[in-house]
Design an enzyme around this catalytic site. Sequence first.
Site, PDB file in Angstrom:
ATOM      1  N   ASP A  96      47.481   8.454  30.140  1.00  0.00           N
ATOM      2  CA  ASP A  96      47.714   7.817  31.423  1.00  0.00           C
ATOM      3  C   ASP A  96      46.499   8.157  32.299  1.00  0.00           C
ATOM      4  O   ASP A  96      45.636   8.948  31.922  1.00  0.00           O
ATOM      5  CB  ASP A  96      49.040   8.268  32.045  1.00  0.00           C
TER       6      ASP A  96
HETATM    7  C1  NOJ Z   1      49.562   5.171  36.025  1.00  0.00           C
HETATM    8  C2  NOJ Z   1      50.918   4.768  35.513  1.00  0.00           C
HETATM    9  O1  NOJ Z   1      51.695   5.923  35.270  1.00  0.00           O
HETATM   10  C3  NOJ Z   1      50.881   3.935  34.248  1.00  0.00           C
HETATM   11  O2  NOJ Z   1      52.184   3.469  33.984  1.00  0.00           O
HETATM   12  C4  NOJ Z   1      49.895   2.827  34.370  1.00  0.00           C
HETATM   13  O3  NOJ Z   1      49.901   2.024  33.210  1.00  0.00           O
HETATM   14  C5  NOJ Z   1      48.526   3.429  34.611  1.00  0.00           C
HETATM   15  N1  NOJ Z   1      48.544   4.176  35.855  1.00  0.00           N
HETATM   16  C6  NOJ Z   1      47.412   2.383  34.649  1.00  0.00           C
HETATM   17  O4  NOJ Z   1      47.456   1.671  35.812  1.00  0.00           O
END
Ligand code: NOJ
Length: 703
Positions: A252
Site C-alpha cells: 500500500d
Molecule cells: C491507500 C489505500 O489504503 C489503498 O486502498 C489504495 O489503493 C492506495 N492508497 C492507492 O491509492
Amino acid sequence: MTVQEKLGQLQQLTWTGDTGPGGGQTAETEAAARAGRLGSVLNIHGARNTNALQRIAVEESRLGIPLLFGLDVIHGFWTTFPIPLAQAASFDPEVSRRDAEVSAAETRAAGVRWTFSPMMDVTHEPRWGRIAEGSGEDPYLNAAFAVAKVEGYQGPADGSRLAADDRIAACAKHFVAYGGAEGGRDYNTVDVSEQRLRNHYLPPFKAAVDAGVATVMAAFNTVSGVPAHGNAHTMRTVLKDEWDFGGFVVSDYTGVEELIAHGFAEDGADAAALALTSGLDMEMVSTHFVDHGEALLDAGLITIEHVDEAVARILALKHALGLFADPYSDESAETTEPTAAARTAARETAARSMVLLKNEAAALPLDPATGSVAVVGPFADSTDLHGTWAGPGSHRFPSVSVLDAVRETAPAARVTHADADPARAAAAAREADVTVVVVGEDPALSGEAAVRSDIGLPAGQEELIAAVAATGTPYVVVLVNGRPLALGGWLDTAPAVLEAWHPGIEAGHAVADVLFGTVNPGGKLPVTFPRATGQIPVYYNHESTGRPYNPAHPDEKYVSRYLDLAEGPRLPFGHGLSYTTFATSDPVLSRDDITRAELEQGETVDVTVTVTNTGERAGDEVVQVYVHDVAASIAQPVRRLRGFARVTLEPGASTTVAFPLGAEDLGFWTNDPAGTFLVERGRVDVYAGTSSTAEARRTLRVL
Ligand code: NOJ
C-alpha cells in the site's frame, strides 16, 4: 536485465500531471521511466497521459519494458456505481459484476490496465470509515462479491481475457485483517488468532485467488504484532505457498517505509529486506527496494532469487495484459462520459442495493399522483452522493439529486424543498401531502482515514426529523450514508425508512424509483446496525459466551449484556423489507446425516427452502441459510451465512431454492499456523429464512 533494471520493475511511483491528487512524483516518475528504474505508475489516467509516459519507458529506456498503470477504480470510473457496501446490500453479486464490467471498459479506454479493487476486508467496526469500501461483516458475503468483481474486471480465472480492450487486472486488498483495526481507528493494531484469521478474514482472499485475481495489496495494519507488509506468514506461507498465488503483491502507499514507524524495521534498508523476503513484490511510492536493493544483495540480506521472483511475477502480468504486444492505448477510442447503458446499470444497481428498513401501514410506496411533496434535509438537493473513493467521473458528473428526481417522477405534484433547518423543513412539510426527509452522512465522513467515534446521525438531523414528525404530515426518511448508523429513537416513530447508502451518479433516480414503487426494494443489511456506538462490536456471527443473555429471563444479572441497552442489535444482519410480503417454508434437508468421509469426497447435503410471494405486488426476497456447529473443539459462531439467493416472484408465485452444504460449509480452520481445516462429528443446526434471526431450523448430524 541488470540488478538495477530488475529492482526498477519492483517500483511504483505516483503521478499527478493534471489528473491526480497532490503530492505526486511526476518529474521523478519521468526520470525513473527513462532510466529503466520504474515498473508501474499509479494515479495517472487519460490515454494521452499514459501514452506520453509509456513512450518514455518504451522508447527511451534501455530495455523498453512497458509500464503498468494502476488506479483506484473502486465503484466506477466515469460512471459511479453505489459504494461497495451498498452493492453488498443487494445480496446479488451480479450487481458488482455489472459495476466491474462497466468500470473495466471505461478504465481500460483511459489507458489504465489495473485497478486497486476489490476490497474485501471483513469488519465488525462501523466506526471504521473503510467499511464503506467492502462488503460488510460476513466472510461468505464478502467472498461472493469479491469473486463477482474479480471476474467482472478480469474475465475468466485463467487470465485469458486480460489483454482484451475491455478488461483490467484486479487487486484483492488489503491483505490482511485490516478490518480488525482496534476501535475502528484507521491503520490501528490488529491482534488476531490464527483461527479468526483463517475463518474470518482470509476466506474472501482465498476466493479471489481461486477466481484468478492478478494482484494482492498488503494492508497498513499489523497482524498479531507483525506488520502485514513484513509478514512472511500471511504473504509467503499462506498466500504464495499454501494457495499457490501466481500474481504479485503490491505494497500500500508508502507501506514499506511505514515498517519503520511500526517499530518493525530500523531504517529503509531494513524495511526493504523485511518486505521483500516476506513476499512483497512491488513497492508503492516509497523507494527502498530500488534505493537499497543492491547493497542488500551485496550484504547477503536478500537473495537474487527474491528479486527474480518478484520481477518474474510483475513481468508475467504485464505480458498477460498484452503490454508487450501493444503498450499504448488508442486515444481515439477513449470515452469521456458515461454511456446511456452505463447510467442505466448504475441506476438499476443503486435501486437494487437499497434496503427498506421500516414501512408501517404501507407508508411507501408514494403515489406519483400525489398533489404535493416536500423534499427536505441536508442531502435533499445534494448532487454529491457518489460516496467515498469515487472515480474521476465524480468530479465531472454530478449525482442526480433526490429533489430533481422526485420532480421528474411526480410531474403533476407541487414539489417544494427545504434544507437542513428544522423550522424551514417543518414549514415545507406543513404545506405538503407527504414529506421526504433525506438525512445521513456527507461522503467525506466515510472512507479511508474517515473514522467516527459516534456513528449517530450527524448533529441537527434528529432534530430535523422530529420537527417534520411534529407537523403531522406523513413522512418518510431516506438515509444516505457510508456505514451502519446508530439510529436514534426517531426510528420507532418514523412511518418508513429507506437505507439508500451513497448510491452514485444516478442517486436521485434510484431513490425515486424505490420511493414511488417503480422498483420494489429487496436489499438486505450486509452489516448489523447497533443500538448505540457503545454497543460496538455487535455482529451477527459472534461466538457465544458462557453466559449468554436469555430472553426467557430478561432480568438475570450475571449474563453478557449492557445494563443500559436492550439486548441485540437495532437492526440485524440480513434484514430488509419489501412492498410485498413473503412466506418461507421450514428448511428441508436432503438427508439427516452425512459422514466425514462422504464430505471429504465432495458429497453435500441439500437444504431446500420454498418461498412464496404472499402479497399483491411482484417483489424480491433473499433466502438465507445459516449454520451453527453446536459443539466443536473451537467454539463456533452462533450462526454463519452459508448460502443466499435473491429471487423475484410475482404475487402468489412460489419457488424452491436449494443450497448444497459441503465440507467447506460445515468445517472450520483451527489455530494451527500451518493451516488445519477440520470437519468434526456432531450436530449442526441449519437455519433458513429471510434474515440472520431466522428461526426455522433443522438439525444435521455429521458422523
Ligand atoms: C491507500 C489505500 O489504503 C489503498 O486502498 C489504495 O489503493 C492506495 N492508497 C492507492 O491509492
